[in-house]
Design a protein around this motif. Structure first.
Motif, PDB file in Angstrom:
ATOM      1  N   UNK A  94       0.823  -1.214   0.000  1.00 23.04           N
ATOM      2  CA  UNK A  94       0.000   0.000   0.000  1.00 23.04           C
ATOM      3  C   UNK A  94       0.857   1.264   0.000  1.00 23.04           C
ATOM      4  N   UNK A  95       2.030   1.205   0.609  1.00 18.36           N
ATOM      5  CA  UNK A  95       2.890   2.391   0.655  1.00 18.36           C
ATOM      6  C   UNK A  95       3.422   2.759  -0.720  1.00 18.36           C
ATOM      7  N   UNK A  96       3.244   1.883  -1.694  1.00 18.77           N
ATOM      8  CA  UNK A  96       3.774   2.126  -3.038  1.00 18.77           C
ATOM      9  C   UNK A  96       2.681   2.442  -4.057  1.00 18.77           C
ATOM     10  N   UNK A  97       1.413   2.404  -3.628  1.00 15.96           N
ATOM     11  CA  UNK A  97       0.324   2.639  -4.570  1.00 15.96           C
ATOM     12  C   UNK A  97       0.038   4.128  -4.738  1.00 15.96           C
ATOM     13  N   UNK A  98      -0.496   4.489  -5.914  1.00 16.32           N
ATOM     14  CA  UNK A  98      -0.948   5.859  -6.126  1.00 16.32           C
ATOM     15  C   UNK A  98      -2.362   6.005  -5.563  1.00 16.32           C
ATOM     16  N   UNK A  99      -2.894   7.223  -5.609  1.00 17.00           N
ATOM     17  CA  UNK A  99      -4.200   7.477  -4.996  1.00 17.00           C
ATOM     18  C   UNK A  99      -5.326   6.625  -5.592  1.00 17.00           C
ATOM     19  N   UNK A 100      -5.426   6.493  -6.929  1.00 16.95           N
ATOM     20  CA  UNK A 100      -6.482   5.624  -7.476  1.00 16.95           C
ATOM     21  C   UNK A 100      -6.369   4.182  -6.964  1.00 16.95           C
ATOM     22  N   UNK A 101      -5.138   3.678  -6.854  1.00 16.66           N
ATOM     23  CA  UNK A 101      -4.961   2.314  -6.354  1.00 16.66           C
ATOM     24  C   UNK A 101      -5.336   2.198  -4.895  1.00 16.66           C
ATOM     25  N   UNK A 105      -8.453  -0.040  -3.171  1.00 16.29           N
ATOM     26  CA  UNK A 105      -8.296  -0.969  -2.043  1.00 16.29           C
ATOM     27  C   UNK A 105      -9.269  -0.651  -0.915  1.00 16.29           C
ATOM     28  N   UNK A 106      -9.345   0.618  -0.509  1.00 17.16           N
ATOM     29  CA  UNK A 106     -10.221   0.957   0.618  1.00 17.16           C
ATOM     30  C   UNK A 106     -11.688   0.737   0.272  1.00 17.16           C
TER      31      UNK A 106
END
Length: 284
Positions: A94-101, A105-106
């Protein structure tokens, strides 16, 4: 999803058999009409992964159509319920995902809670040991919670720099234990003991660790043996009436009760009472 040969899925998906469902990321079994979901990574205290989140979401969605499952038990293998999202398999990525990703997830995790609340079957959680993060949310989203004195329930999102408003916690938890107590748990992220959870109303009952799964399954069986169509109506209204005024809720309950009075179970109960017998409900 995998099904065994011969299972029915008729009337454009309105009826679905899940008795022989083969889970990929947790254990799943059915005894009679009670399904038991077991989070089964005991060596890591049963953490969730991206895959188990998605499969749980999809399975609870399918439960809406499963006419062979009347009640559900959720538990964890070993001596713990669930430690939340796996640090290495979820938190790290999760620390490597961009905002859309991240939003994808959430929203997926929130969809699990939506699916649990929307499925008509009552859900009974059997909670022992660690019940943290998303594990605490799964227990919260269940209808009934059986716990142990040694259990530790923590909505620990603030401990990792996140808000306590995760997966519906700020909406659902205050309705179970009250605004002040929910605020305490969601701001601090501290662990709530089993005795405190029972005193606050989060646990419906506290039993010995060796008895918690059996107690949950026995309760689920009692529900499965009852008027399951009526139980589904009760669950639906318990959820929907959060957003209703009192007059609107009374009117909605009048409609639901009138519908239940047209069921065969209502007539079975009447004739059984007249004949001084115990009614045999069939859920229709």
């Amino acid at each position: 999803m995998k099904y065994l040969e011969g299972e029915s899925n008729t009337l454009a998906g309105n009826h679905l058999s899940l008795k022989h469902y083969q889970a990929q990321h947790f254990a799943f079994s059915v005894q009679g009409t009670v399904a038991t979901i077991t989070l089964n990574r005991p060596e890591r205290k049963n953490p969730l992964t991206f895959e188990s989140y998605a499969e749980l979401r999809d399975l609870f969605r399918q439960m809406y159509y499963a006419d062979d499952i009347k009640a559900i038990v959720v538990t964890g293998a070993g001596e713990n319920f669930c430690s939340g999202g796996d640090v290495h398999e979820i938190i790290g990525p999760l620390t490597k995902l961009d905002m859309p990703g991240l939003l994808q997830f959430t929203q997926m995790t929130g969809d699990l809670v939506k699916a649990m609340r929307a499925c008509p079957q009552p859900i009974v959680a059997a909670v022992d040991g660690v019940c943290a993060g998303a594990g605490a949310i799964i227990a919260m989203a269940s209808d009934i919670r059986m716990g142990t004195a040694r259990s530790k329930t923590a909505f620990l999102f603030t401990r990792v720099g996140l808000a306590g408003c995760d997966m519906g916690a700020c909406a659902i938890l205050p309705r179970i234990i009250g605004q002040g107590r929910a605020s305490d748990l969601l701001y601090s992220g501290r662990s709530m003991s089993g005795e405190e959870a029972e005193r606050w109303g989060f646990f419906n009952r506290v039993v010995e660790p060796s008895e918690v799964l059996g107690a949950a399954q026995a309760y689920a069986q009692m529900l499965a043996d009852g008027p399951t169509f009526a139980h589904a109506m009760t669950k639906k209204m318990l959820h929907q009436e959060w957003d209703m005024g009192v007059d609107q809720a009374i009117d909605a309950e009048a409609q639901m009760q009138a519908i239940c009075m047209k069921t065969n179970d209502f007539h079975r109960a009447y004739h059984a009472f007249v004949n001084k017998q115990k009614p045999q409900f069939e859920g229709n």
